[in-house]
Design an enzyme around this catalytic site. Structure first.
Site, PDB file in Angstrom:
ATOM      1  N   SER A 134      37.527  36.171  44.567  1.00  0.00           N
ATOM      2  CA  SER A 134      38.033  36.658  43.288  1.00  0.00           C
ATOM      3  C   SER A 134      39.473  36.225  43.056  1.00  0.00           C
ATOM      4  CB  SER A 134      37.942  38.186  43.220  1.00  0.00           C
ATOM      5  OG  SER A 134      38.775  38.778  44.203  1.00  0.00           O
ATOM      6  N   HIS A 188      50.438  41.068  39.639  1.00  0.00           N
ATOM      7  CA  HIS A 188      49.980  39.751  40.080  1.00  0.00           C
ATOM      8  C   HIS A 188      50.754  38.666  39.343  1.00  0.00           C
ATOM      9  CE1 HIS A 188      46.759  42.659  40.637  1.00  0.00           C
ATOM     10  NE2 HIS A 188      46.315  41.909  41.640  1.00  0.00           N
ATOM     11  N   GLU A 223      35.539  46.540  46.056  1.00  0.00           N
ATOM     12  CA  GLU A 223      36.153  46.533  44.728  1.00  0.00           C
ATOM     13  C   GLU A 223      35.150  45.991  43.717  1.00  0.00           C
ATOM     14  OE1 GLU A 223      40.243  44.890  42.654  1.00  0.00           O
ATOM     15  OE2 GLU A 223      39.153  43.527  43.984  1.00  0.00           O
ATOM     16  N   TRP A 224      34.934  46.742  42.643  1.00  0.00           N
ATOM     17  CA  TRP A 224      34.152  46.194  41.528  1.00  0.00           C
ATOM     18  C   TRP A 224      35.111  45.655  40.492  1.00  0.00           C
ATOM     19  CZ3 TRP A 224      31.528  48.868  36.846  1.00  0.00           C
ATOM     20  CH2 TRP A 224      30.848  47.893  36.085  1.00  0.00           C
ATOM     21  N   ARG A 225      35.116  44.320  40.349  1.00  0.00           N
ATOM     22  CA  ARG A 225      35.930  43.656  39.334  1.00  0.00           C
ATOM     23  C   ARG A 225      35.142  43.668  38.024  1.00  0.00           C
ATOM     24  NH1 ARG A 225      39.729  39.727  40.356  1.00  0.00           N
ATOM     25  NH2 ARG A 225      39.406  39.294  38.147  1.00  0.00           N
ATOM     26  N   ARG A 235      40.674  43.703  35.765  1.00  0.00           N
ATOM     27  CA  ARG A 235      41.849  42.831  35.833  1.00  0.00           C
ATOM     28  C   ARG A 235      42.020  42.141  34.493  1.00  0.00           C
ATOM     29  NH1 ARG A 235      44.488  44.305  38.378  1.00  0.00           N
ATOM     30  NH2 ARG A 235      43.783  43.929  40.500  1.00  0.00           N
ATOM     31  N   ARG A 282      47.493  37.236  54.585  1.00  0.00           N
ATOM     32  CA  ARG A 282      46.293  38.065  54.572  1.00  0.00           C
ATOM     33  C   ARG A 282      45.893  38.507  55.974  1.00  0.00           C
ATOM     34  NH1 ARG A 282      43.808  37.706  49.556  1.00  0.00           N
ATOM     35  NH2 ARG A 282      44.513  36.008  48.209  1.00  0.00           N
ATOM     36  N   GLU A 317      46.805  38.815  34.051  1.00  0.00           N
ATOM     37  CA  GLU A 317      47.051  38.985  35.483  1.00  0.00           C
ATOM     38  C   GLU A 317      45.966  38.328  36.324  1.00  0.00           C
ATOM     39  OE1 GLU A 317      48.909  41.983  37.342  1.00  0.00           O
ATOM     40  OE2 GLU A 317      50.325  42.372  35.714  1.00  0.00           O
ATOM     41  N   LYS A 358      50.561  47.513  45.121  1.00  0.00           N
ATOM     42  CA  LYS A 358      49.999  46.200  45.430  1.00  0.00           C
ATOM     43  C   LYS A 358      50.760  45.104  44.683  1.00  0.00           C
ATOM     44  CE  LYS A 358      45.895  43.298  44.791  1.00  0.00           C
ATOM     45  NZ  LYS A 358      44.644  43.141  44.012  1.00  0.00           N
ATOM     46  N   GLN A 418      41.356  33.696  49.488  1.00  0.00           N
ATOM     47  CA  GLN A 418      40.610  34.721  50.210  1.00  0.00           C
ATOM     48  C   GLN A 418      39.786  34.098  51.330  1.00  0.00           C
ATOM     49  OE1 GLN A 418      38.381  36.979  47.339  1.00  0.00           O
ATOM     50  NE2 GLN A 418      40.162  38.168  46.689  1.00  0.00           N
TER      51      GLN A 418
END
Length: 255
Positions: free
Chosen positions: A232, A143, A46-48, A82, A213, A86, A170, A236
């Site tokens: 991120s 989120h 994922e590129w944030r 994002r 997770r 959120e 999601k 995590q």
């Protein structure tokens, strides 16, 4: 429930897939992280883009996407901006939000985009339209960094996501205690068992929710987010440790 195939990755089948975010602020940081992640165990990257300090410079934006595609090879690339509300790094206008998603899919470098439910149905439908026109997949997301809604509210939100035309739904929430984690897992299981038409991604954040997770294969969450270096989102887990744990749980389930 359907399976979403992105490049050679089957989302919604077997062991939950591991997605690792890139959160660099400069092009150099972004590409350095990508090189590390490309050598690791991530199934999806994922590129944030909300972290990138020059994200609104369209020429630089395109350059980064092109370079990311070259580095990542056949690993699927998820584009995400994002929003601040959120949990992102900056606010963004709705028209700019649609425009960045449109440019991202038109480059041909990304495989999926993230569309926030809170942007409103009109904006979300615009993002879905531009993505589907280019045969890209859309994760519709929500989120909540303050609380965990009741189970019925979570299920209703996921059902609403499906109705927008999402390819994947999601939901990420913040637990106050272990009961909130159970609420999230229960909502995931019921949604998966009774209503899901597409793959689900759910998680309870922070350390309290870390178990969510790891146990997606039991409850119906198809993707989990790990990290290489810096997280991120709170809670995590390092991607290699995450992979080993997912494999262990899978073996136990099928023994």
């Amino acid at each position: 429930m359907g399976v979403v195939v992105v490049r050679n990755v089957k989302i919604g089948e077997g062991i939950p897939k591991i997605c690792v975010p890139i959160i660099g602020r400069t092009k150099e940081e972004i590409l350095k992280q990508a090189q590390t992640i490309a050598q690791g165990c991530a199934d999806i990257v994922e590129w944030r883009a909300d972290w990138y300090e020059e994200v609104l410079n369209i020429e630089r934006f395109r350059e980064v996407l092109t370079d990311l595609r070259g580095i990542l090879g056949e690993k699927p690339l998820l584009f995400t901006f994002r929003s601040l509300r959120e949990g992102g790094e900056r606010s963004i206008g709705r028209e700019t939000y649609v425009s960045l998603n449109q440019i991202a899919v038109e480059t041909g470098c990304v495989d999926l985009v993230d569309g926030e439910l809170s942007m409103g149905i009109e904006i979300l439908e615009a993002v879905i339209k531009v993505a589907h026109e280019k045969e890209k997949k859309v994760i519709v997301s929500s989120h909540d960094f303050e609380r965990t809604p009741e189970k019925e509210e979570l299920i209703q939100k996921m059902r609403q996501m499906q109705e927008t035309g999402a390819d994947i739904c999601k939901v990420a929430v913040m637990p106050q205690d272990s009961r909130d984690v159970i609420t999230l897992l229960s909502a995931t299981e019921e949604m998966y068992r009774l209503y899901a038409k597409c793959p689900l991604i759910t998680m309870s954040m922070d350390g309290t929710g870390a178990i969510s997770r790891l146990c997606g294969e039991w409850f119906g969450s198809a993707v989990t987010f790990g990290m290489e270096g810096y997280p991120s989102a709170p809670g995590q887990i390092a991607s290699e440790r995450l992979r080993d744990t997912l494999l262990f749980f899978h073996e136990v389930m099928n023994s």
